[in-house]
Scaffold this motif. Structure first.
Motif, PDB file in Angstrom:
ATOM      1  N   GLY A  65      57.767 -63.561  24.650  1.00 57.16           N
ATOM      2  CA  GLY A  65      58.105 -64.721  25.462  1.00 57.16           C
ATOM      3  C   GLY A  65      57.031 -65.783  25.488  1.00 57.16           C
ATOM      4  O   GLY A  65      57.322 -66.965  25.671  1.00 57.16           O
ATOM      5  N   ASN A  66      55.772 -65.361  25.302  1.00 55.91           N
ATOM      6  CA  ASN A  66      54.702 -66.345  25.127  1.00 55.91           C
ATOM      7  C   ASN A  66      54.769 -66.909  23.719  1.00 55.91           C
ATOM      8  O   ASN A  66      55.538 -66.448  22.876  1.00 55.91           O
ATOM      9  N   ARG A  67      53.938 -67.909  23.477  1.00 59.99           N
ATOM     10  CA  ARG A  67      53.870 -68.508  22.145  1.00 59.99           C
ATOM     11  C   ARG A  67      52.470 -68.348  21.574  1.00 59.99           C
ATOM     12  O   ARG A  67      51.510 -68.125  22.304  1.00 59.99           O
ATOM     13  N   LEU A  68      52.386 -68.466  20.249  1.00 57.41           N
ATOM     14  CA  LEU A  68      51.095 -68.285  19.591  1.00 57.41           C
ATOM     15  C   LEU A  68      50.025 -69.199  20.165  1.00 57.41           C
ATOM     16  O   LEU A  68      48.868 -68.814  20.302  1.00 57.41           O
ATOM     17  N   GLY A  69      50.428 -70.414  20.530  1.00 61.60           N
ATOM     18  CA  GLY A  69      49.468 -71.355  21.085  1.00 61.60           C
ATOM     19  C   GLY A  69      48.842 -70.895  22.387  1.00 61.60           C
ATOM     20  O   GLY A  69      47.728 -71.304  22.726  1.00 61.60           O
ATOM     21  N   ASP A  70      49.537 -70.024  23.131  1.00 60.51           N
ATOM     22  CA  ASP A  70      48.977 -69.513  24.381  1.00 60.51           C
ATOM     23  C   ASP A  70      47.733 -68.672  24.117  1.00 60.51           C
ATOM     24  O   ASP A  70      46.804 -68.640  24.933  1.00 60.51           O
ATOM     25  N   ILE A  71      47.704 -67.977  22.963  1.00 60.33           N
ATOM     26  CA  ILE A  71      46.540 -67.179  22.585  1.00 60.33           C
ATOM     27  C   ILE A  71      45.350 -68.101  22.342  1.00 60.33           C
ATOM     28  O   ILE A  71      44.269 -67.920  22.900  1.00 60.33           O
ATOM     29  N   GLU A 130      57.501 -54.350  23.366  1.00 60.50           N
ATOM     30  CA  GLU A 130      58.544 -54.867  24.250  1.00 60.50           C
ATOM     31  C   GLU A 130      57.969 -55.491  25.522  1.00 60.50           C
ATOM     32  O   GLU A 130      58.589 -56.379  26.110  1.00 60.50           O
ATOM     33  N   ASP A 131      56.790 -55.033  25.932  1.00 60.32           N
ATOM     34  CA  ASP A 131      56.250 -55.520  27.204  1.00 60.32           C
ATOM     35  C   ASP A 131      54.804 -56.004  27.115  1.00 60.32           C
ATOM     36  O   ASP A 131      54.146 -56.209  28.134  1.00 60.32           O
ATOM     37  N   GLY A 132      54.288 -56.190  25.915  1.00 63.07           N
ATOM     38  CA  GLY A 132      52.912 -56.655  25.765  1.00 63.07           C
ATOM     39  C   GLY A 132      52.479 -56.541  24.323  1.00 63.07           C
ATOM     40  O   GLY A 132      53.165 -57.030  23.432  1.00 63.07           O
ATOM     41  N   CYS A 133      51.342 -55.877  24.091  1.00 63.77           N
ATOM     42  CA  CYS A 133      50.908 -55.654  22.719  1.00 63.77           C
ATOM     43  C   CYS A 133      50.132 -54.350  22.634  1.00 63.77           C
ATOM     44  O   CYS A 133      49.639 -53.823  23.636  1.00 63.77           O
ATOM     45  N   GLU A 134      50.046 -53.823  21.429  1.00 63.42           N
ATOM     46  CA  GLU A 134      49.251 -52.639  21.148  1.00 63.42           C
ATOM     47  C   GLU A 134      48.089 -53.051  20.255  1.00 63.42           C
ATOM     48  O   GLU A 134      48.290 -53.720  19.239  1.00 63.42           O
ATOM     49  N   GLU A 154      57.394 -68.455  18.992  1.00 66.62           N
ATOM     50  CA  GLU A 154      57.514 -67.503  20.091  1.00 66.62           C
ATOM     51  C   GLU A 154      57.093 -66.115  19.620  1.00 66.62           C
ATOM     52  O   GLU A 154      57.383 -65.707  18.490  1.00 66.62           O
ATOM     53  N   LEU A 155      56.399 -65.391  20.486  1.00 63.86           N
ATOM     54  CA  LEU A 155      55.991 -64.022  20.170  1.00 63.86           C
ATOM     55  C   LEU A 155      57.153 -63.073  20.446  1.00 63.86           C
ATOM     56  O   LEU A 155      57.771 -63.121  21.513  1.00 63.86           O
ATOM     57  N   LYS A 156      57.438 -62.207  19.460  1.00 58.75           N
ATOM     58  CA  LYS A 156      58.553 -61.270  19.573  1.00 58.75           C
ATOM     59  C   LYS A 156      58.100 -59.859  19.213  1.00 58.75           C
ATOM     60  O   LYS A 156      57.197 -59.686  18.396  1.00 58.75           O
ATOM     61  N   PRO A 157      58.729 -58.840  19.816  1.00 60.17           N
ATOM     62  CA  PRO A 157      58.374 -57.461  19.474  1.00 60.17           C
ATOM     63  C   PRO A 157      58.504 -57.218  17.967  1.00 60.17           C
ATOM     64  O   PRO A 157      59.461 -57.674  17.334  1.00 60.17           O
TER      65      PRO A 157
END
Length: 275
Positions: free
Chosen positions: A157-163, A256-260, A208-211
């Motif tokens: 739901g976030n986007r690459l630019g948020d990083i 699904e809920d963040g990152c690993e 957009e970031l997706k699983p």
């Protein structure tokens, strides 16, 4: 045109500019490759000392990679003839191992990428050599914090630019420069793939970031201004103002809920001091 592509993790995916969305098999493969990268960086801690040649460190990385059942992805990559990159002080990235020896007070980035069973585990870490000045230690600390703040934004739901926005805001809050010329990248069965992960960006910009997305985050933060230049060897990037530079890198996968994070240190040697 859809910028995302679901891929079959049993087959080599083509570098076609699309962002690959991977399944559980890829995540398991990336865990193994990432763990090997982290184990190699852990094992280098006692070796990074004054008087040690960077070429000897490169030899050790190559042997550990082979012993782990992998091959160094950098060896032969675009003509590169070494098993890792070792970047000292004002070298931003892609420093070439040689007979040059480490000196007391140096700060050093070592970047390794074992290719294990067809999958790339890409990670780098900073090391402090002997008695390092406070301003250099502070730069290293802030750079690691930049990486982790960027990773906090890596969620569906976030986007690459948020990083990149999170990294840039924290670095500039500390009056450091954020390198623009190099970025993180997609990876997996390919060493470098879509997307490009920039470390200075506007919030809400980019894809957009997706699983299922796999990529590196690897901010390069300078004690002085952000500008860099490439040396005549075609690889070594240095700060234009000769100020110190630091970098940390993790390989991650969007869940699904963040990152690993695939490249966490098994010994919890995430940042120096490593005593």
């Amino acid at each position: 045109m859809n910028q995302y592509q679901h891929v079959d993790d049993s087959a080599e995916s083509l570098r076609d500019g699309t962002i690959k969305l991977h399944g559980p098999a890829a995540f398991e493969a990336m865990r193994r490759a990432g763990r090997l990268a982290a184990e190699i960086l852990d094992a280098l801690v006692p070796m990074v000392q004054p008087g040690v040649a960077t070429g000897a460190i490169d030899d050790a990385v190559r042997q550990m990679t082979l012993d782990g059942g992998a091959v160094p992805a950098t060896l032969g990559y675009r003509g590169y003839t070494h098993s890792c990159c070792i970047s000292i002080n004002h070298v931003v990235c892609h420093g070439i191992p040689s007979e040059k020896v480490l000196k007391d007070g140096d700060v050093v980035n070592i970047d390794v990428t074992p290719l294990l069973d067809g999958w790339h585990g890409d990670s780098s870490r900073m090391y402090l050599v002997g008695d390092v000045p406070l301003k250099a230690r502070r730069l290293v600390d802030v750079t690691h914090e930049c990486l982790m703040l960027g990773i906090e934004q890596a969620k569906p739901g976030n986007r690459l630019g948020d990083i990149g926005a999170a990294i840039q805001a924290y670095a500039e809050q500390n009056r450091y420069g954020v390198v623009r010329e190099f970025c993180g990248h997609g990876l997996g069965q390919l060493f470098h793939d879509a997307p490009e992960v920039v470390h200075a960006a506007r919030p809400g910009s980019g894809p957009e970031l997706k699983p299922g997305m796999l990529f590196t985050i690897e901010p390069m933060i300078n004690l002085g201004k952000s500008a860099v230049k490439l040396l005549n060897d075609g690889w070594t990037a240095v700060t234009r103002d000769k100020s110190l530079s630091a970098q940390f890198e993790h390989s991650i996968g969007i869940t699904e809920d963040g990152c690993e994070i695939f490249t966490l240190s098994p010994k919890e040697l995430h940042k120096p001091p490593y005593a």
